[in-house]
Design a protein around this motif. Structure first.
Motif, PDB file in Angstrom:
ATOM      1  N   THR A   1       0.828  -1.200   0.000  1.00  0.00           N
ATOM      2  CA  THR A   1       0.000   0.000   0.000  1.00  0.00           C
ATOM      3  C   THR A   1       0.867   1.256   0.000  1.00  0.00           C
ATOM      4  O   THR A   1       2.050   1.219   0.341  1.00  0.00           O
ATOM      5  CB  THR A   1      -0.937   0.041   1.216  1.00  0.00           C
ATOM      6  OG1 THR A   1      -0.155   0.101   2.420  1.00  0.00           O
ATOM      7  CG2 THR A   1      -1.860  -1.168   1.260  1.00  0.00           C
ATOM      8  N   PHE A   2       0.256   2.357  -0.382  1.00  0.00           N
ATOM      9  CA  PHE A   2       0.884   3.673  -0.278  1.00  0.00           C
ATOM     10  C   PHE A   2      -0.208   4.710  -0.039  1.00  0.00           C
ATOM     11  O   PHE A   2      -1.373   4.492  -0.395  1.00  0.00           O
ATOM     12  CB  PHE A   2       1.702   4.015  -1.524  1.00  0.00           C
ATOM     13  CG  PHE A   2       0.874   4.204  -2.779  1.00  0.00           C
ATOM     14  CD1 PHE A   2       0.534   5.468  -3.229  1.00  0.00           C
ATOM     15  CD2 PHE A   2       0.442   3.097  -3.516  1.00  0.00           C
ATOM     16  CE1 PHE A   2      -0.219   5.637  -4.385  1.00  0.00           C
ATOM     17  CE2 PHE A   2      -0.313   3.258  -4.674  1.00  0.00           C
ATOM     18  CZ  PHE A   2      -0.640   4.538  -5.107  1.00  0.00           C
ATOM     19  N   THR A   3       0.164   5.797   0.566  1.00  0.00           N
ATOM     20  CA  THR A   3      -0.762   6.903   0.793  1.00  0.00           C
ATOM     21  C   THR A   3      -0.467   7.996  -0.216  1.00  0.00           C
ATOM     22  O   THR A   3       0.695   8.402  -0.390  1.00  0.00           O
ATOM     23  CB  THR A   3      -0.629   7.445   2.221  1.00  0.00           C
ATOM     24  OG1 THR A   3      -0.935   6.382   3.142  1.00  0.00           O
ATOM     25  CG2 THR A   3      -1.593   8.600   2.461  1.00  0.00           C
ATOM     26  N   VAL A   4      -1.496   8.452  -0.900  1.00  0.00           N
ATOM     27  CA  VAL A   4      -1.314   9.392  -2.000  1.00  0.00           C
ATOM     28  C   VAL A   4      -0.837  10.742  -1.473  1.00  0.00           C
ATOM     29  O   VAL A   4      -1.526  11.413  -0.697  1.00  0.00           O
ATOM     30  CB  VAL A   4      -2.611   9.570  -2.801  1.00  0.00           C
ATOM     31  CG1 VAL A   4      -2.419  10.614  -3.914  1.00  0.00           C
ATOM     32  CG2 VAL A   4      -3.064   8.237  -3.394  1.00  0.00           C
ATOM     33  N   ASP A   5       0.352  11.114  -1.912  1.00  0.00           N
ATOM     34  CA  ASP A   5       0.951  12.411  -1.603  1.00  0.00           C
ATOM     35  C   ASP A   5       1.004  13.200  -2.902  1.00  0.00           C
ATOM     36  O   ASP A   5       1.742  12.829  -3.819  1.00  0.00           O
ATOM     37  CB  ASP A   5       2.355  12.209  -1.039  1.00  0.00           C
ATOM     38  CG  ASP A   5       3.086  13.516  -0.800  1.00  0.00           C
ATOM     39  OD1 ASP A   5       2.472  14.596  -0.946  1.00  0.00           O
ATOM     40  OD2 ASP A   5       4.297  13.470  -0.480  1.00  0.00           O
ATOM     41  N   PRO A   6       0.237  14.276  -3.045  1.00  0.00           N
ATOM     42  CA  PRO A   6       0.248  15.023  -4.306  1.00  0.00           C
ATOM     43  C   PRO A   6       1.647  15.434  -4.747  1.00  0.00           C
ATOM     44  O   PRO A   6       1.938  15.461  -5.960  1.00  0.00           O
ATOM     45  CB  PRO A   6      -0.625  16.238  -3.995  1.00  0.00           C
ATOM     46  CG  PRO A   6      -1.559  15.766  -2.927  1.00  0.00           C
ATOM     47  CD  PRO A   6      -0.746  14.829  -2.081  1.00  0.00           C
ATOM     48  N   ALA A   7       2.530  15.714  -3.804  1.00  0.00           N
ATOM     49  CA  ALA A   7       3.886  16.145  -4.163  1.00  0.00           C
ATOM     50  C   ALA A   7       4.665  15.047  -4.874  1.00  0.00           C
ATOM     51  O   ALA A   7       5.652  15.334  -5.564  1.00  0.00           O
ATOM     52  CB  ALA A   7       4.634  16.589  -2.913  1.00  0.00           C
ATOM     53  N   ALA A   8       4.246  13.797  -4.738  1.00  0.00           N
ATOM     54  CA  ALA A   8       4.957  12.677  -5.359  1.00  0.00           C
ATOM     55  C   ALA A   8       4.448  12.364  -6.759  1.00  0.00           C
ATOM     56  O   ALA A   8       4.982  11.471  -7.421  1.00  0.00           O
ATOM     57  CB  ALA A   8       4.836  11.435  -4.481  1.00  0.00           C
ATOM     58  N   LEU A   9       3.437  13.084  -7.237  1.00  0.00           N
ATOM     59  CA  LEU A   9       2.867  12.807  -8.553  1.00  0.00           C
ATOM     60  C   LEU A   9       3.682  13.464  -9.655  1.00  0.00           C
ATOM     61  O   LEU A   9       4.287  14.526  -9.455  1.00  0.00           O
ATOM     62  CB  LEU A   9       1.420  13.300  -8.606  1.00  0.00           C
ATOM     63  CG  LEU A   9       0.448  12.659  -7.603  1.00  0.00           C
ATOM     64  CD1 LEU A   9      -0.927  13.288  -7.735  1.00  0.00           C
ATOM     65  CD2 LEU A   9       0.375  11.150  -7.820  1.00  0.00           C
ATOM     66  N   GLN A  10       3.676  12.849 -10.817  1.00  0.00           N
ATOM     67  CA  GLN A  10       4.389  13.377 -11.974  1.00  0.00           C
ATOM     68  C   GLN A  10       3.527  14.322 -12.810  1.00  0.00           C
ATOM     69  O   GLN A  10       4.039  14.977 -13.719  1.00  0.00           O
ATOM     70  CB  GLN A  10       4.870  12.221 -12.861  1.00  0.00           C
ATOM     71  CG  GLN A  10       5.842  11.281 -12.183  1.00  0.00           C
ATOM     72  CD  GLN A  10       7.164  11.949 -11.860  1.00  0.00           C
ATOM     73  OE1 GLN A  10       7.652  12.799 -12.598  1.00  0.00           O
ATOM     74  NE2 GLN A  10       7.750  11.565 -10.733  1.00  0.00           N
TER      75      GLN A  10
END
Length: 446
Positions: A392-401
């Protein structure tokens, strides 16, 4: 394996015959064999043992708004295709709007292709546009290699891409049917939308009331009627209204050439959870209630809905205002679509093979790429995603491309971590590290 250059091995490979331990061999970017897990590996081949991570065919997303050129501050080929690759997508088909110019003539198509050529991390194809008074441009675009034609039955949200009325729809559809093309349709009826209450403001309930189900249902009914009359091939975009499902099922049973897609946000998000003022959840047609969502899942399972695509439609953050009436309508999800759909699918008792069927196999079939994409099978392109489905992962907007990191999934915990993505046998992203762009521009096969 005399011709193998690359060998991928996993205890879980999703093939058309089922999920099983297997060894997949690749030569010159093409899958050459799917063998037992313990098949010997030639000394000349590169072996990548994936252990228990799942090897699945790269996803094919046939509904993406890249917006490049013209609105590149919203999104562009470099950022969109990186986000797609990070999410296990290896092929996308770009919508004819919201770029400037829109893809409505061969000249405009060539402009878009030139912009995309050296920026694409994955393979990219193109839809054309069907506009009022532009029937003469349809056949040349078809011959130039677009995969089909997008039309709106209600205002599109951008002035340069006006919608078709029923007479214009009939003319365009007759022309497209004449050369065996495909019309894909944003199906909401403008008269029902105009009659709906339009309060504006931050309340999601007011926005939902402004885009009623009967607008979709009526538009879909008229589209099916036209398709039946002309024996034309049509595709319903981003279905959100479960009320239209019996009509669609009956049309399919009657031999009407209609296919249907829905989107991750309709399958994973519900109206009940949308906070007031949170226009990152705004899209058209809208995210509806949980009971509606349950029926969409049932329709996926029984084949009434054919496939799942993102309708990735980003904008700059300033256009996502707190007023649902004026905020830009679109949800960015290229990087998250596989994980979002898998998270909900596993909760509902579906398996990864189902997700692959909805997001890769059937989308490849929709655009005629099923001889090259959409399955781990001999002769197909060696496009793969490697997934750890139980991580699993928690969505971090800063990690999006994505160029603009506005997302309705912020803070959500999702199942399914994409470990690596492969395009024609070359690893293009692994653990967040990208190669230089290696994507190709695709055209419809005559």
């Amino acid at each position: 394996m005399p011709d193998a250059e690359l060998v991928l091995r996993s205890t879980r490979v999703i093939t058309p015959e089922g999920t099983r331990p297997a060894t997949v061999t690749v030569s010159a970017g093409t899958i050459t064999a799917v063998l037992p897990h313990d098949a010997p590996v030639p000394e000349t081949a590169r072996l990548t043992d994936l252990g228990d991570d799942v090897l699945l065919p790269g996803l094919v997303d046939t509904h993406v708004h890249v917006n490049d050129p013209g609105r590149t501050e919203w999104e562009g080929y470099w950022t969109a295709t990186r986000a797609a690759a990070a999410g296990g997508i290896t092929t996308l088909v770009d919508m004819p709007l919201n770029s400037l110019p829109p893809t409505t003539t061969v000249h405009h198509l060539r402009t878009k292709q030139r912009v995309a050529a050296d920026k694409a991390h994955i393979d990219v194809g193109f839809w054309g546009g069907a506009l009022p008074g532009k029937v003469k441009d349809l056949r040349p675009l078809h011959e130039a290699g677009v995969f089909g034609f997008k039309a709106f039955l209600s205002p599109s949200g951008v002035d340069e891409f006006p919608h078709l009325d029923q007479e214009q729809l009939a003319r365009s559809l007759a022309e497209i049917s004449g050369f065996g093309g495909l019309l894909i349709v944003h199906a909401e009826d403008p008269h029902h939308l105009a009659a709906a209450p339009q309060h504006g403001g931050p309340r999601y309930a007011d926005f939902l009331a402004s885009r009623p189900r009967d607008a979709e249902d009526t538009a879909i009914a008229s589209l099916i009627e036209q398709a039946k009359r002309l024996h034309a091939r049509v595709h319903v975009l981003h279905l959100s209204s479960s009320d239209a499902l019996p009509l669609i099922a009956a049309a399919k049973a009657d031999g009407v050439r209609v296919t249907v897609e829905t989107c991750p946000h309709y399958l994973t998000l519900t109206a009940e959870e949308v906070p007031d003022g949170a226009s990152e959840f705004k899209c058209c047609p809208p995210i509806r209630e949980a009971a509606n969502q349950d029926l969409l899942w049932q329709a996926l399972a029984d084949g009434t809905i054919d496939c799942v695509v993102t309708d990735h439609s980003p904008s700059t953050a300033d256009l996502k205002t707190g007023d649902f009436a004026t905020a830009w309508g679109g949800i960015s999800s290229l990087q998250l679509s596989l994980a979002a759909v898998w998270t909900e699918a596993r909760r509902r008792g579906y398996d990864l093979a189902d997700v692959v069927r909805w997001m890769s196999t059937r989308t490849a079939e929709l655009v005629g790429l099923d001889g090259r994409k959409g399955a781990i099978a001999v002769g197909r392109d060696a496009d793969f995603a490697v997934l750890a489905p139980d991580e699993t992962f928690t969505v971090d907007p800063a990690a999006l491309q994505h160029r603009n990191r506005v997302t309705a999934y912020a803070g959500k915990t999702l199942y399914g971590v994409v470990k690596s993505t492969w395009l024609r046998g070359e690893r293009i992203v692994a653990d967040g590290e990208f190669t230089e762009p290696r994507g190709r521009l695709l055209s419809r096969t005559p």
